[in-house]
Design a protein around this motif. Structure first.
Motif, PDB file in Angstrom:
ATOM      1  N   VAL A   1     -31.066 118.522  25.571  1.00 11.14           N
ATOM      2  CA  VAL A   1     -30.749 117.741  24.543  1.00 11.14           C
ATOM      3  C   VAL A   1     -30.185 118.733  23.219  1.00 11.14           C
ATOM      4  CG1 VAL A   1     -31.880 116.644  22.507  1.00 11.14           C
ATOM      5  CG2 VAL A   1     -32.543 116.098  24.897  1.00 11.14           C
ATOM      6  N   LYS A   2     -30.605 120.039  22.996  1.00  9.15           N
ATOM      7  CA  LYS A   2     -30.021 120.676  22.105  1.00  9.15           C
ATOM      8  C   LYS A   2     -28.755 121.086  22.362  1.00  9.15           C
ATOM      9  CE  LYS A   2     -34.370 122.495  20.225  1.00  9.15           C
ATOM     10  NZ  LYS A   2     -35.170 123.812  19.786  1.00  9.15           N
ATOM     11  N   ARG A   3     -28.503 121.335  23.691  1.00  3.77           N
ATOM     12  CA  ARG A   3     -27.048 121.710  23.920  1.00  3.77           C
ATOM     13  C   ARG A   3     -26.199 120.514  23.787  1.00  3.77           C
ATOM     14  NH1 ARG A   3     -29.658 124.660  27.988  1.00  3.77           N
ATOM     15  NH2 ARG A   3     -29.633 123.046  29.368  1.00  3.77           N
ATOM     16  N   TYR A   4     -26.671 119.377  24.231  1.00  4.32           N
ATOM     17  CA  TYR A   4     -25.794 118.060  23.848  1.00  4.32           C
ATOM     18  C   TYR A   4     -25.382 117.953  22.444  1.00  4.32           C
ATOM     19  CZ  TYR A   4     -24.105 113.440  24.037  1.00  4.32           C
ATOM     20  OH  TYR A   4     -23.259 112.184  23.844  1.00  4.32           O
ATOM     21  N   LEU A   5     -26.485 117.924  21.585  1.00  5.01           N
ATOM     22  CA  LEU A   5     -26.398 117.944  20.192  1.00  5.01           C
ATOM     23  C   LEU A   5     -25.179 118.968  19.493  1.00  5.01           C
ATOM     24  CD1 LEU A   5     -29.930 117.118  19.059  1.00  5.01           C
ATOM     25  CD2 LEU A   5     -28.225 115.471  19.414  1.00  5.01           C
ATOM     26  N   HIS A   6     -25.498 120.171  20.138  1.00  7.61           N
ATOM     27  CA  HIS A   6     -24.779 121.028  19.657  1.00  7.61           C
ATOM     28  C   HIS A   6     -23.289 120.849  19.713  1.00  7.61           C
ATOM     29  CE1 HIS A   6     -23.417 125.095  18.125  1.00  7.61           C
ATOM     30  NE2 HIS A   6     -22.756 125.277  19.215  1.00  7.61           N
ATOM     31  N   LYS A   7     -23.194 120.706  21.265  1.00  7.60           N
ATOM     32  CA  LYS A   7     -21.791 120.461  21.803  1.00  7.60           C
ATOM     33  C   LYS A   7     -21.030 119.131  21.200  1.00  7.60           C
ATOM     34  CE  LYS A   7     -19.468 118.945  26.050  1.00  7.60           C
ATOM     35  NZ  LYS A   7     -19.705 118.406  27.649  1.00  7.60           N
ATOM     36  N   ASN A   8     -21.689 118.018  20.646  1.00  3.42           N
ATOM     37  CA  ASN A   8     -21.310 116.964  19.983  1.00  3.42           C
ATOM     38  C   ASN A   8     -21.290 117.075  18.312  1.00  3.42           C
ATOM     39  OD1 ASN A   8     -20.145 115.216  22.112  1.00  3.42           O
ATOM     40  ND2 ASN A   8     -22.213 115.754  22.917  1.00  3.42           N
ATOM     41  N   ASN A   9     -21.731 118.194  17.857  1.00  2.00           N
ATOM     42  CA  ASN A   9     -21.929 118.420  16.478  1.00  2.00           C
ATOM     43  C   ASN A   9     -22.589 117.408  15.973  1.00  2.00           C
ATOM     44  OD1 ASN A   9     -21.552 119.806  14.290  1.00  2.00           O
ATOM     45  ND2 ASN A   9     -19.594 118.654  13.581  1.00  2.00           N
ATOM     46  N   ILE A  10     -23.950 116.971  16.491  1.00  2.00           N
ATOM     47  CA  ILE A  10     -24.848 116.049  15.828  1.00  2.00           C
ATOM     48  C   ILE A  10     -26.057 116.864  15.324  1.00  2.00           C
ATOM     49  CG2 ILE A  10     -26.446 114.166  16.480  1.00  2.00           C
ATOM     50  CD1 ILE A  10     -24.702 113.739  18.896  1.00  2.00           C
TER      51      ILE A  10
END
Length: 127
Positions: A61-70
């Motif tokens: 989840v954290k990787r996804y948020l970081h990758k998508n600037n969320i």
């Protein structure tokens, strides 16, 4: 009205709930360790393995948020509601979550991680 698509909103909510689950399980570890159970080890192993699965999902989840600037930030809390701010594609949105709903959803996820996630693997082994 929110600008956040449902799929991204689900991931954002995982960033709220999964840390709550880890907090609950950490407290449970302390309770089991200080309890008078005759055989603590199986309970401790169950909690620890569950925590590992949650930590793995939280890392994704954290990787996804970081990758998508969320970004997700807890702003404030009172007896009834907890407010979070979501930063999504440059837009800030504040969302209030009803505390009993947070607790109930956390309980649902705890049930999933402790039991239901094993149902599918058990059925696959039989096939």
């Amino acid at each position: 009205m929110t600008r956040i698509p449902t799929g991204d909103r689900d991931i954002i909510e995982q960033a709220i709930y999964l840390p709550m689950l880890l907090t609950v399980l950490n407290r449970d570890l302390i309770v089991v360790n200080t309890s008078s159970f005759k055989l603590k080890k199986p309970y401790l192993e169950l909690i620890e393995e569950t925590m590992k699965a949650i930590q793995k999902d939280l890392a994704e989840v954290k990787r996804y948020l970081h990758k998508n600037n969320i970004k997700v930030e807890r702003l404030k809390s009172d007896d009834a509601f907890t407010m979070y701010m979501f930063v999504y594609k440059g837009y800030e949105e504040e969302h209030n979550y009803f505390n009993p709903r947070l607790r109930n959803r956390t309980e649902e996820l705890l049930r999933y991680y402790l039991f239901e996630r094993y149902k599918n693997t058990h059925l696959e082994k039989k096939a």
